[in-house]
Structure formats: structure tokens, C-alpha cells
Design an enzyme around this catalytic site. Sequence first.
Site, PDB file in Angstrom:
ATOM      1  N   HIS A   1       0.852  -1.195   0.000  1.00  0.00           N
ATOM      2  CA  HIS A   1       0.000   0.000   0.000  1.00  0.00           C
ATOM      3  C   HIS A   1       0.886   1.243   0.000  1.00  0.00           C
ATOM      4  O   HIS A   1       2.111   1.135  -0.160  1.00  0.00           O
ATOM      5  CB  HIS A   1      -0.991  -0.031   1.176  1.00  0.00           C
ATOM      6  CG  HIS A   1      -0.355  -0.202   2.531  1.00  0.00           C
ATOM      7  ND1 HIS A   1       0.417   0.774   3.129  1.00  0.00           N
ATOM      8  CD2 HIS A   1      -0.381  -1.248   3.403  1.00  0.00           C
ATOM      9  CE1 HIS A   1       0.834   0.351   4.310  1.00  0.00           C
ATOM     10  NE2 HIS A   1       0.378  -0.885   4.499  1.00  0.00           N
TER      11      HIS A   1
ATOM     12  N   HIS B   1       4.120   1.250   2.044  1.00  0.00           N
ATOM     13  CA  HIS B   1       5.288   0.578   1.450  1.00  0.00           C
ATOM     14  C   HIS B   1       5.867   1.423   0.316  1.00  0.00           C
ATOM     15  O   HIS B   1       7.083   1.488   0.127  1.00  0.00           O
ATOM     16  CB  HIS B   1       4.915  -0.812   0.925  1.00  0.00           C
ATOM     17  CG  HIS B   1       4.312  -1.701   1.959  1.00  0.00           C
ATOM     18  ND1 HIS B   1       2.958  -1.945   2.029  1.00  0.00           N
ATOM     19  CD2 HIS B   1       4.871  -2.378   3.000  1.00  0.00           C
ATOM     20  CE1 HIS B   1       2.715  -2.743   3.064  1.00  0.00           C
ATOM     21  NE2 HIS B   1       3.854  -3.006   3.666  1.00  0.00           N
TER      22      HIS B   1
ATOM     23  N   CYS C   1       0.311 -17.575  21.995  1.00  0.00           N
ATOM     24  CA  CYS C   1      -1.037 -17.511  21.421  1.00  0.00           C
ATOM     25  C   CYS C   1      -1.146 -18.600  20.367  1.00  0.00           C
ATOM     26  O   CYS C   1      -0.371 -18.611  19.395  1.00  0.00           O
ATOM     27  CB  CYS C   1      -1.308 -16.140  20.789  1.00  0.00           C
ATOM     28  SG  CYS C   1      -2.846 -16.139  19.822  1.00  0.00           S
TER      29      CYS C   1
ATOM     30  N   CYS D   1      -2.027 -17.192  16.827  1.00  0.00           N
ATOM     31  CA  CYS D   1      -0.892 -16.536  16.137  1.00  0.00           C
ATOM     32  C   CYS D   1       0.259 -17.515  15.954  1.00  0.00           C
ATOM     33  O   CYS D   1       1.145 -17.289  15.140  1.00  0.00           O
ATOM     34  CB  CYS D   1      -0.333 -15.375  16.949  1.00  0.00           C
ATOM     35  SG  CYS D   1      -1.434 -14.018  17.216  1.00  0.00           S
TER      36      CYS D   1
ATOM     37  N   CYS E   1      -3.714 -12.201  24.109  1.00  0.00           N
ATOM     38  CA  CYS E   1      -3.162 -11.862  22.797  1.00  0.00           C
ATOM     39  C   CYS E   1      -3.768 -10.534  22.317  1.00  0.00           C
ATOM     40  O   CYS E   1      -4.986 -10.372  22.332  1.00  0.00           O
ATOM     41  CB  CYS E   1      -3.494 -12.966  21.796  1.00  0.00           C
ATOM     42  SG  CYS E   1      -3.148 -12.469  20.114  1.00  0.00           S
TER      43      CYS E   1
ATOM     44  N   HIS F   1      -5.979 -11.395  19.062  1.00  0.00           N
ATOM     45  CA  HIS F   1      -7.145 -12.280  19.166  1.00  0.00           C
ATOM     46  C   HIS F   1      -7.944 -12.092  20.450  1.00  0.00           C
ATOM     47  O   HIS F   1      -8.999 -12.710  20.605  1.00  0.00           O
ATOM     48  CB  HIS F   1      -6.697 -13.741  19.038  1.00  0.00           C
ATOM     49  CG  HIS F   1      -6.118 -14.057  17.693  1.00  0.00           C
ATOM     50  ND1 HIS F   1      -4.753 -14.065  17.459  1.00  0.00           N
ATOM     51  CD2 HIS F   1      -6.697 -14.326  16.509  1.00  0.00           C
ATOM     52  CE1 HIS F   1      -4.531 -14.339  16.184  1.00  0.00           C
ATOM     53  NE2 HIS F   1      -5.692 -14.496  15.592  1.00  0.00           N
TER      54      HIS F   1
ATOM     55  N   LYS G   1      -0.963   4.541  12.313  1.00  0.00           N
ATOM     56  CA  LYS G   1      -0.091   4.018  11.258  1.00  0.00           C
ATOM     57  C   LYS G   1      -0.937   3.310  10.203  1.00  0.00           C
ATOM     58  O   LYS G   1      -1.776   2.477  10.523  1.00  0.00           O
ATOM     59  CB  LYS G   1       0.899   3.018  11.870  1.00  0.00           C
ATOM     60  CG  LYS G   1       1.843   2.439  10.843  1.00  0.00           C
ATOM     61  CD  LYS G   1       2.651   1.300  11.415  1.00  0.00           C
ATOM     62  CE  LYS G   1       3.438   0.625  10.291  1.00  0.00           C
ATOM     63  NZ  LYS G   1       3.861  -0.717  10.608  1.00  0.00           N
TER      64      LYS G   1
ATOM     65  N   LYS H   1      -2.617  -2.653   6.976  1.00  0.00           N
ATOM     66  CA  LYS H   1      -3.676  -3.544   6.515  1.00  0.00           C
ATOM     67  C   LYS H   1      -4.546  -3.996   7.691  1.00  0.00           C
ATOM     68  O   LYS H   1      -5.771  -4.002   7.602  1.00  0.00           O
ATOM     69  CB  LYS H   1      -3.013  -4.751   5.833  1.00  0.00           C
ATOM     70  CG  LYS H   1      -3.942  -5.683   5.127  1.00  0.00           C
ATOM     71  CD  LYS H   1      -4.208  -5.249   3.697  1.00  0.00           C
ATOM     72  CE  LYS H   1      -5.497  -5.777   3.138  1.00  0.00           C
ATOM     73  NZ  LYS H   1      -5.594  -7.170   2.820  1.00  0.00           N
TER      74      LYS H   1
HETATM   75  O1  ME8 Z   1       8.714  -5.718   8.427  1.00  0.00           O
HETATM   76  N1  ME8 Z   1       4.355   4.217   7.045  1.00  0.00           N
HETATM   77  O2  ME8 Z   1       7.944  -6.277   6.316  1.00  0.00           O
HETATM   78  P1  ME8 Z   1       6.643  -5.372   6.178  1.00  0.00           P
HETATM   79  C1  ME8 Z   1       5.629   4.145   6.656  1.00  0.00           C
HETATM   80  N2  ME8 Z   1       9.548  -8.348   6.203  1.00  0.00           N
HETATM   81  N3  ME8 Z   1       6.215   3.013   6.238  1.00  0.00           N
HETATM   82  C2  ME8 Z   1       5.483   1.895   6.189  1.00  0.00           C
HETATM   83  C3  ME8 Z   1       4.125   1.897   6.580  1.00  0.00           C
HETATM   84  C4  ME8 Z   1       3.564   3.136   7.033  1.00  0.00           C
HETATM   85  N4  ME8 Z   1       2.299   3.238   7.401  1.00  0.00           N
HETATM   86  N5  ME8 Z   1       3.653   0.648   6.438  1.00  0.00           N
HETATM   87  C5  ME8 Z   1       4.686  -0.110   5.955  1.00  0.00           C
HETATM   88  C6  ME8 Z   1       8.754  -6.395   7.397  1.00  0.00           C
HETATM   89  N6  ME8 Z   1       5.786   0.635   5.815  1.00  0.00           N
HETATM   90  C7  ME8 Z   1       9.887  -7.401   7.213  1.00  0.00           C
HETATM   91  C8  ME8 Z   1      11.148  -6.648   6.866  1.00  0.00           C
HETATM   92  S1  ME8 Z   1      13.728  -6.556   6.209  1.00  0.00           S
HETATM   93  C9  ME8 Z   1      15.051  -7.557   6.376  1.00  0.00           C
HETATM   94  C10 ME8 Z   1      12.361  -7.501   6.699  1.00  0.00           C
HETATM   95  C11 ME8 Z   1       7.094   0.192   5.291  1.00  0.00           C
HETATM   96  O3  ME8 Z   1       5.971  -5.845   4.935  1.00  0.00           O
HETATM   97  C12 ME8 Z   1       8.228   0.589   6.234  1.00  0.00           C
HETATM   98  O4  ME8 Z   1       9.421   0.634   5.494  1.00  0.00           O
HETATM   99  O5  ME8 Z   1       5.879  -5.370   7.435  1.00  0.00           O
HETATM  100  C13 ME8 Z   1       8.268  -0.594   7.190  1.00  0.00           C
HETATM  101  O6  ME8 Z   1       9.497  -0.685   7.878  1.00  0.00           O
HETATM  102  C14 ME8 Z   1       8.064  -1.740   6.217  1.00  0.00           C
HETATM  103  O7  ME8 Z   1       7.112  -1.220   5.255  1.00  0.00           O
HETATM  104  C15 ME8 Z   1       7.538  -3.006   6.868  1.00  0.00           C
HETATM  105  O8  ME8 Z   1       7.209  -3.929   5.876  1.00  0.00           O
END
Ligand code: ME8
Length: 501
Positions: free
Chosen positions: A18, A21, A126, A129, A147, A150, A300, A303
Site C-alpha cells: 500500500h 510501502h 497464542c 498466532c 493476545c 485475538h 499508522k 492492513k
Molecule cells: O517488516 N508508514 O515487512 P513489512 C511508513 N519483512 N512506512 C510503512 C508503513 C507506514 N504506514 N507501512 C509499511 C517487514 N511501511 C519485514 C522486513 S527486512 C530484512 C524484513 C514500510 O511488509 C516501512 O518501510 O511489514 C516498514 O518498515 C516496512 O514497510 C515493513 O514492511
Amino acid sequence: MNVFYITTPIYYPNAPPHVGHAYTTVFADTLARYKRLMGYNVLFLTGNDEHGLKIQKVAEKQGKTPKEFTDEMAEVFKNYWRSLDVNYDHFIRTTDEYHEKTVSEAFSYIYKKGLIYKAKYAGLYCVDCEKYYSPGEYVEIEGKPHCPLHNKPLEYMEEETYYFKLSDFKDYLLDVLNNREIVYPRSYAEEVLSKINKEGLRDLSIARPVERVWWGIPVPFDKNYVIYVWFDALLNYISAIGYLNDNEKFSKYWSNVHHVIGKDILWFHTVVWFSILKALDIDPPRKVIVHAFLTSKGTKMSKSVGNVISIEEMLDRYGSPDAVRYVLMRIFNMDKDSEFDFELVDSIYNSELADTYGNLVRRAGVLAQKKTDGKIYRRNIDSKIKDELENKLNAYIDAMENFEVARGASLAIDVARLGNQYLNETKPWEKKDPSKELYTVLETIRLATILLYPFTPRISNLVAKAFGFTVENPLKATLESIERYNVTNAPILYKKISLKK
Ligand code: ME8
């Protein structure tokens, strides 16, 4: 040639990306494009974090194998990045064979050093989870731990697990975080330091029994265990550049690596990552650039909260990837959360892209075609405006070198603003031969277009083509260096949108 290696987090592909990201990925792409323009040999890495329980469960729910599911999602992510003109050099998937091999070898290496050991893990669990919760993570309802997702009571559970001796690295971490300027902005380093000082460091579980999670990389010497996703995921940054395979490539890029992350994963990218690297005898990264959250309705964007703004919605509303990229970078903030407010974003779009830059290009283009048939030969630029343009350029370089993209974007628009002002003051439409004034205005357009390129690459290239110049290193694009402009088109770049009442 100077090297610049930049990474984004690898995202969980349990759902499509979204705007949150996109915030991170477009930021990394903007810096990568800026550095390429400045003549660096850039390697820009992004990708997906495909193992672990979360993915295993979503795939099961959809009646797919995790492999089928993550294959599909990798294409979904790549399409989104394409739709935003994100020009990464490599897209890593943690299911890539070379990555799995590197993780497995790195795990064995650390084990042989005596930094991984097997012991009992006990805690509050949990079942839904399939995850342990520590104090601070769970909620208390009627005095009992529950949790947070949940709302169910947590159960006391035990399992044998492999631990990484994180506690051994305390002195090293304190030294690195105190004395080296790695974490940027600095306040995030202070945050981590104070957490270490307050809570200390506990050893970290880095593998789980295969009965609990099977979708992952097996522990190489114990097939009853699967490597925990964070250990697997963090190693992407080194496996992608040839760690244990291509030493030369690895050393070349690692020497100037910049990790871009959101503040939610700060602990993993400092405490955990620096310790794993140390265990592998690798230097800490050059920079960890941390940004705050994009919020929507005060929380924040995520999803699970259900307050996300989709990338499609942004593209529909603002009409081009360039506009979406620009507005995201204009509200980009490392220290403070940025509330995504359509009213604010619409007004940035209208006043800066449509009314300032877009309007300047259109007016100057039409005028040049009408007055001089599009051909404008070199003239001297007034020294006053020349100085102002040079000041803006220097401030822009300073901003971008410090990763301050919001300031960089504003400064690029300031240049266009100077062009509009000059146009209004000199009124070339009233003159018989306004070549001097038009040349000056076109120089402001050229500079603004080059400075905007990292943000709006497609439109910058379009304007350069329409006006007959090239997008090049801003430090080499000196004023009065174009002998002749040839304006063949006066495009309307950004259509104004009606503001919400
Ligand atoms: O944490 N505002 O993946 P993830 C700003 N797979 N940045 C945001 C955001 C928001 N509301 N939402 C998501 C993971 N992000 C692990 C990472 S790395 C070795 C492994 C961005 O899919 C932001 O960069 O939950 C955050 O750190 C990242 O998406 C988390 O992505």
C-alpha cells in the site's frame, strides 16, 4: 567509479503493498536516481520476505502452496513498483536458491563459532498466532495476559529452540551506536541505546521446531528445525551482493551500503543485524536511514487497522506515477509521522506541480513557439537570477546528500518559481524579440527539470525532449551551457484537480 548500494526492507507479501510501502520504496528509488545522476555506480535492491508462519497461513487459506502463493505475489509487487516507475536493479526473494544457501552456510558458520546454542524456550503463547508474546507485547485483561490480536488468554508453553547469543554483543553495540554515525537521524540511535541500557539484551530464538512452522530454511545440521524469518530476511542484504559467492562484488557494494527502513523495524536493523554481521566478521552498514510512519486518521497506515490508502487510488487521483512520487516525497519525514490528508496533498499537487512547474513549462513553451519558432539561442543571463539559481542548486545538493528529499523537492520547485517570477516581471510576450528573456526562462526550466528528475523521472525526460536538452548531472549542467534550445512541444504536464471542500 563511486559505488552506492541502497536497500529497502524486503516486504511480507501476505497482502499487496500500500502507500506506506510505496513511501519507503519511492524514497529509496529517489535517492538511487539522484545518485545515478551524480555519477555513482548504483545498486538498488528491493524484494519480498517470503518465509514464515504468516505466509504459510495465508497460502493455506487460499488453498495454495506457499511457493505458488509467493510466486504470484512477487509478480504483484513488481507490477506495483513498475506502476510507480521504481527502477530497482535487483528484486530478491528469500526463496531464491542462492539466498537459501547463503543463509544456511551463515547459520553453520555462527554455530561453529559457538554463538548459537540449543536450549529450552518458555513463555506465553497464542495458539492462533502461533507466536510467543513477551511483556509489553501482550495486553492484560482482568489481570491475565491476552493476545493483542485475538483477545484470547495466552498459554504457558515450552519448546526446545536454537538461540543466538545476542547478549555477547552488548559492548560492541554500545560502542558502535555511540561512536559511529550509522543510524540516521541520530535520535533513533539514542532510542536504541536507551532501550539497551534499560532492558539489556536477551539471547534471541532463531529457529523453531518444524512442527510449528515448516515454511522456511531448515537448520542445516538439524532438520527438525526451521530458521526464524528475521535471521533469514536480514541476510538478504548480503546474499544479494554475492556474500560467500563473489567476494569482490560483495566488498565493493558493502563498503557503501545504505539501508532504508521504517521505524517499526529499527531494533532488528540495528541490535540484531549489527550483531549477526559481527558474528560473521562483517562491518556494520554505512548507514541505516530511518523514517517515521505515514498515518491515516491518526494511526499508522496498515492492513490490519484497515486504514490504508491504495497505490491505485493515488495513481487515479493524481494521474501519473510522477505526481504520486512527488507528493509522497514532499510529505516525507524521518522524525515525525506524516498524516496522509488528501486536502493537504491535493493542495501540494495543485500549487507546486500544476500551478508552478507545469504552468511555467506550458507558458514558456507556447511563448517560445509563437515568438521564435521554438529556436532560442544562447544569451547572457542576468547575474541576479544566475546567483539565485546557483544558491538553490547548492541548497538542493546539500538536502539530497543528507537524504532530505522533502527539502530537495521544494527547492526544485523554488527554481520554477523563480522562472515564473522572471516571466511575470519581464513580460516577454510584449516584446518583439524576447530571446534573452526566453533563454533565461528556459534555463530555469532546465535546472528545475533536472532537479526534479529523481522525483518525476518520466516528466523530466518528457520536458527535456520537448525543449531540446538532456537530463544530466546537475553539477555539470552549468548555466549558459546550452547553445540553442529547440522547443518542439509545449505539453500540459499536470492537470489541476478540484479541491475538496
Ligand atoms: O517488516 N508508514 O515487512 P513489512 C511508513 N519483512 N512506512 C510503512 C508503513 C507506514 N504506514 N507501512 C509499511 C517487514 N511501511 C519485514 C522486513 S527486512 C530484512 C524484513 C514500510 O511488509 C516501512 O518501510 O511489514 C516498514 O518498515 C516496512 O514497510 C515493513 O514492511
